[in-house]
Design a protein around this motif. Structure first.
Motif, PDB file in Angstrom:
ATOM      1  N   UNK A 186      48.081  32.308  43.264  1.00 33.26           N
ATOM      2  CA  UNK A 186      46.613  32.445  43.194  1.00 33.26           C
ATOM      3  C   UNK A 186      46.279  32.460  44.924  1.00 33.26           C
ATOM      4  N   UNK A 187      46.962  31.708  45.650  1.00 32.29           N
ATOM      5  CA  UNK A 187      46.825  31.955  47.040  1.00 32.29           C
ATOM      6  C   UNK A 187      46.987  33.494  47.607  1.00 32.29           C
ATOM      7  N   UNK A 188      48.080  33.872  47.268  1.00 32.26           N
ATOM      8  CA  UNK A 188      48.611  35.325  47.322  1.00 32.26           C
ATOM      9  C   UNK A 188      47.449  36.517  46.566  1.00 32.26           C
ATOM     10  N   UNK A 189      47.194  36.144  45.545  1.00 30.72           N
ATOM     11  CA  UNK A 189      46.138  37.031  45.008  1.00 30.72           C
ATOM     12  C   UNK A 189      44.806  37.182  45.692  1.00 30.72           C
ATOM     13  N   UNK A 190      44.417  36.015  46.191  1.00 28.48           N
ATOM     14  CA  UNK A 190      43.428  35.918  47.069  1.00 28.48           C
ATOM     15  C   UNK A 190      43.504  36.654  48.353  1.00 28.48           C
ATOM     16  N   UNK A 191      44.573  36.292  49.064  1.00 25.89           N
ATOM     17  CA  UNK A 191      44.823  36.802  50.488  1.00 25.89           C
ATOM     18  C   UNK A 191      45.099  38.734  50.255  1.00 25.89           C
ATOM     19  N   UNK A 192      46.016  38.873  49.282  1.00 25.86           N
ATOM     20  CA  UNK A 192      46.005  40.165  48.997  1.00 25.86           C
ATOM     21  C   UNK A 192      44.986  41.095  48.635  1.00 25.86           C
ATOM     22  N   UNK A 193      43.976  40.551  47.862  1.00 29.79           N
ATOM     23  CA  UNK A 193      42.880  41.098  47.505  1.00 29.79           C
ATOM     24  C   UNK A 193      41.927  41.397  48.636  1.00 29.79           C
ATOM     25  N   UNK A 194      41.985  40.626  49.781  1.00 31.16           N
ATOM     26  CA  UNK A 194      41.192  40.560  50.745  1.00 31.16           C
ATOM     27  C   UNK A 194      41.693  41.582  51.631  1.00 31.16           C
ATOM     28  N   UNK A 195      42.962  41.856  51.724  1.00 32.24           N
ATOM     29  CA  UNK A 195      43.814  42.806  52.457  1.00 32.24           C
ATOM     30  C   UNK A 195      43.317  44.107  51.957  1.00 32.24           C
ATOM     31  N   UNK A 203      54.992  24.558  37.286  1.00 30.36           N
ATOM     32  CA  UNK A 203      54.009  25.697  37.056  1.00 30.36           C
ATOM     33  C   UNK A 203      52.585  25.688  37.526  1.00 30.36           C
ATOM     34  N   UNK A 204      52.183  24.382  37.795  1.00 31.88           N
ATOM     35  CA  UNK A 204      50.812  24.196  38.468  1.00 31.88           C
ATOM     36  C   UNK A 204      51.265  24.708  39.932  1.00 31.88           C
ATOM     37  N   UNK A 205      52.176  24.167  40.654  1.00 35.40           N
ATOM     38  CA  UNK A 205      52.546  24.544  42.030  1.00 35.40           C
ATOM     39  C   UNK A 205      52.792  26.014  42.124  1.00 35.40           C
ATOM     40  N   UNK A 206      53.353  26.639  41.133  1.00 34.15           N
ATOM     41  CA  UNK A 206      53.695  28.017  41.321  1.00 34.15           C
ATOM     42  C   UNK A 206      52.589  28.592  41.204  1.00 34.15           C
ATOM     43  N   UNK A 213      49.821  44.248  30.638  1.00 30.49           N
ATOM     44  CA  UNK A 213      49.119  43.977  31.913  1.00 30.49           C
ATOM     45  C   UNK A 213      48.622  42.644  31.688  1.00 30.49           C
ATOM     46  N   UNK A 214      48.397  42.125  30.440  1.00 32.96           N
ATOM     47  CA  UNK A 214      47.910  40.938  30.102  1.00 32.96           C
ATOM     48  C   UNK A 214      48.980  39.826  30.632  1.00 32.96           C
ATOM     49  N   UNK A 215      50.064  40.186  30.320  1.00 31.47           N
ATOM     50  CA  UNK A 215      51.126  39.038  30.391  1.00 31.47           C
ATOM     51  C   UNK A 215      51.568  38.856  32.080  1.00 31.47           C
ATOM     52  N   UNK A 216      51.205  39.965  32.828  1.00 32.99           N
ATOM     53  CA  UNK A 216      51.349  39.725  34.412  1.00 32.99           C
ATOM     54  C   UNK A 216      50.264  39.227  35.076  1.00 32.99           C
ATOM     55  N   UNK A 217      49.129  39.045  34.463  1.00 35.43           N
ATOM     56  CA  UNK A 217      47.864  38.681  34.981  1.00 35.43           C
ATOM     57  C   UNK A 217      47.352  39.538  36.253  1.00 35.43           C
ATOM     58  N   UNK A 218      47.669  40.715  35.916  1.00 32.94           N
ATOM     59  CA  UNK A 218      47.449  41.680  37.411  1.00 32.94           C
ATOM     60  C   UNK A 218      48.366  41.694  38.342  1.00 32.94           C
ATOM     61  N   UNK A 219      49.529  40.731  38.220  1.00 28.30           N
ATOM     62  CA  UNK A 219      50.484  40.951  39.293  1.00 28.30           C
ATOM     63  C   UNK A 219      51.066  42.132  39.660  1.00 28.30           C
ATOM     64  N   UNK A 220      51.453  42.977  38.480  1.00 26.66           N
ATOM     65  CA  UNK A 220      51.971  44.111  38.958  1.00 26.66           C
ATOM     66  C   UNK A 220      51.082  45.214  39.424  1.00 26.66           C
TER      67      UNK A 220
END
Length: 535
Positions: free
Chosen positions: A93-102, A85-88, A177-184
């Motif tokens: 979070x790396x994708x969150x950061x990069x996609x947010x910057x995009x 779970x930690x690795x995932x 919304x909360x369960x996906x942590x903003x992923x959707x």
């Protein structure tokens, strides 16, 4: 046990540094030397680099989920639920950061810089007015981004109970919304951009995959022969001008039609003389002679690129055909269980993935291939809005606004490349080399008695959730089934566009040695000093 993890991250760091250097060289190669601006240059380099770094995270994501399991289908001793779970989460979070910057770059930063330089073209505009205008237009894009995030956040992936009250339905939406942590929300916005990237790939990449290799094979026309033709055109135009001016020997003014014709021929003569200067420089340059010596190497590269294009197209066709025949249908986004019709790339990627970083090198090669073929398509076609040509992309002569447009298009194409790789090798992108245990009909006998034999099987979409870990990349790519369905039909359009472009490129003649550098209808400001750009 974690010895390979730092190695994968180090490779990602080294590759990120290489990406920044590549983007700097690439942008500097095309930007205008007379109109270069620091802000637009940094924006173009950064936006293209962040997209390439995001794509570089794909093989790391696949390696990490694959490394948690043994080849016999069992989890490694250290890969408990907390560690996995930690690795995932780290990758997520790396994708969150990069996609947010995009999203920030596409919907705020790039529009602001673009409209700032659009206002700068007007001489009577102050800097304060430029900033206000740029900010006003950027707000429109920011609102669009906010709407995409809201739609993605509140489109439920699970349907609430029909007997629920209105309050319970609203509560359900917020729980989703909360369960996906903003992923959707983020996935919907990125998928929307990827959809635009698909259209750009169909327009530019598909054509560039045929135009680039065939141009290398055909080569360019002889500079000496072109100059001879140009000299004849100059003499012909000068005769036309002299003939029109001879009508004015008695002092009477020329008719309106003759004045317009004279003006047209004078403009044509200026263009031809500028063309003659460029051709003369190219003809006498040592660089041209050196490139002529490399002609056999260019032909070899051209043959190699056309073979790669055909391999890629055939692989994409087989993958799409497999989905058409064996997928779960349009309502699932054409998700496929296992591989029934294999293709060369689908066989190669999982095989290379077992020896890190060989798959990294192949994915990097595929993405860079997309970049170069897309660039070839953009240079040949130009940047258009409907029937209006906005900009031309030329080495050393691209205006700041055109440079931003160019990097925006390449950014969107790179985003779409992740789905293209998934289309070619779904199992690789979803699970890497993971296996899980299934019970076999056979039994074996030991000292304790009969027992059922378990055999390892490659993870696919039909695998148990607790036995196979899905990559975070896949979660972003397939959060919404309707995007996947559109991508599927987009792949067919891509194949058709490539075949049409291949036919067109085959019948086109050799390009001019200064193709696209001097045009009468060119809206870009041209540098009068010739250079060795063409060869």
């Amino acid at each position: 046990m974690f010895t390979n993890f730092p190695t994968s991250y180090k490779i990602l760091l080294i590759l990120s540094l290489a990406i920044l250097i590549f983007c700097w060289v690439y942008v500097r190669k095309y930007q205008s030397q007379r109109e270069s601006e620091v802000v637009s240059t940094i924006t173009a380099i950064f936006s293209l680099a962040i997209a390439l770094i995001t794509s570089a995270l794909l093989p790391v994501d696949i390696f990490l989920v694959s490394y948690m399991k043994n080849q016999n289908g069992t989890f490694k001793d250290w890969a408990n639920s907390n560690v996995s779970k930690q690795i995932e989460d780290t990758v997520l979070y790396g994708y969150y950061t990069l996609y947010s910057v995009i999203l920030f770059s596409v919907f705020l930063w790039i529009p602001f810089v673009y409209f700032y330089f659009e206002g700068k073209d007007e001489d009577d505009t102050s800097r304060c007015t430029q900033i206000k205008t740029a900010f006003k237009y950027s707000l429109v894009f920011a609102v669009i981004c906010a709407l995409l995030l809201l739609v993605g956040a509140f489109v439920p992936l699970n349907v609430p109970n029909k007997n629920s009250t209105e309050w319970e339905k609203v509560k359900f939406l917020f729980e989703e919304l909360g369960s996906s942590h903003g992923l959707a929300a983020l996935s919907f916005s990125i998928s929307s951009l990827t959809l635009i990237g698909m259209l750009a790939a169909i327009t530019y990449t598909a054509y560039g995959m045929s135009a680039l290799p065939l141009n290398l094979i055909k080569g360019t026309r002889s500079a000496a022969y072109e100059r001879l033709e140009n000299t004849e055109d100059i003499e012909e135009v000068e005769q036309h001008i002299q003939r029109i001016k001879s009508k004015n020997k008695d002092g009477r003014p020329l008719p309106g039609k003759d004045r317009r014709t004279l003006k047209h021929f004078e403009e044509r003569l200026r263009t031809l003389k500028r063309r003659d200067r460029h051709l003369e420089f190219i003809e006498n340059s040592c660089w041209t002679k050196f490139c002529g010596a490399l002609r056999p190497l260019k032909i070899i590269w051209g043959v190699f690129f056309i073979l790669v294009a055909l391999l890629f197209t055939v692989s994409l066709f087989l993958s799409n055909l497999d989905k058409a025949l064996h997928s779960a249908g349009i309502d699932s986004g054409f998700i496929i269980f296992g591989t029934n019709l294999t293709n060369p790339l689908n066989m190669l990627l999982p095989l290379l993935q077992t020896v890190f970083p060989l798959d990294y090198l192949l994915i990097t090669t595929i993405i860079m291939y997309f970049i170069f073929t897309s660039m070839a398509g953009i240079r040949n076609i130009g940047i258009w809005f409907l029937w209006i040509r906005l900009y031309k992309i030329r080495r050393g002569r691209t205006r700041p606004q055109a440079l931003l447009f160019l990097c925006m298009i390449l950014l969107l194409i790179v985003l779409h490349s992740s789905y293209m790789i998934y289309s070619l090798s779904p199992q690789y992108v979803m699970y890497g080399s993971q296996k899980y245990l299934v019970e076999s009909n056979a039994t074996y006998i030991d000292h304790k008695g009969n027992d059922t034999l378990s055999v390892p099987k490659n993870c696919d979409a039909d695998a148990p959730v607790d036995q196979c870990i899905v990559t975070r990349t896949y979660l972003f790519l397939h959060k919404f089934w309707f995007f996947s369905a559109v991508y599927y039909f987009g792949n067919w359009a891509f194949i058709a566009a490539f075949l049409i472009g291949l036919v067109v490129s085959c019948f086109k003649g050799k390009k001019s040695v200064i193709e696209g550098e001097l045009d009468e209808d060119d809206s870009d400001l041209s540098d009068d000093e010739p250079s060795v750009y063409s060869s």
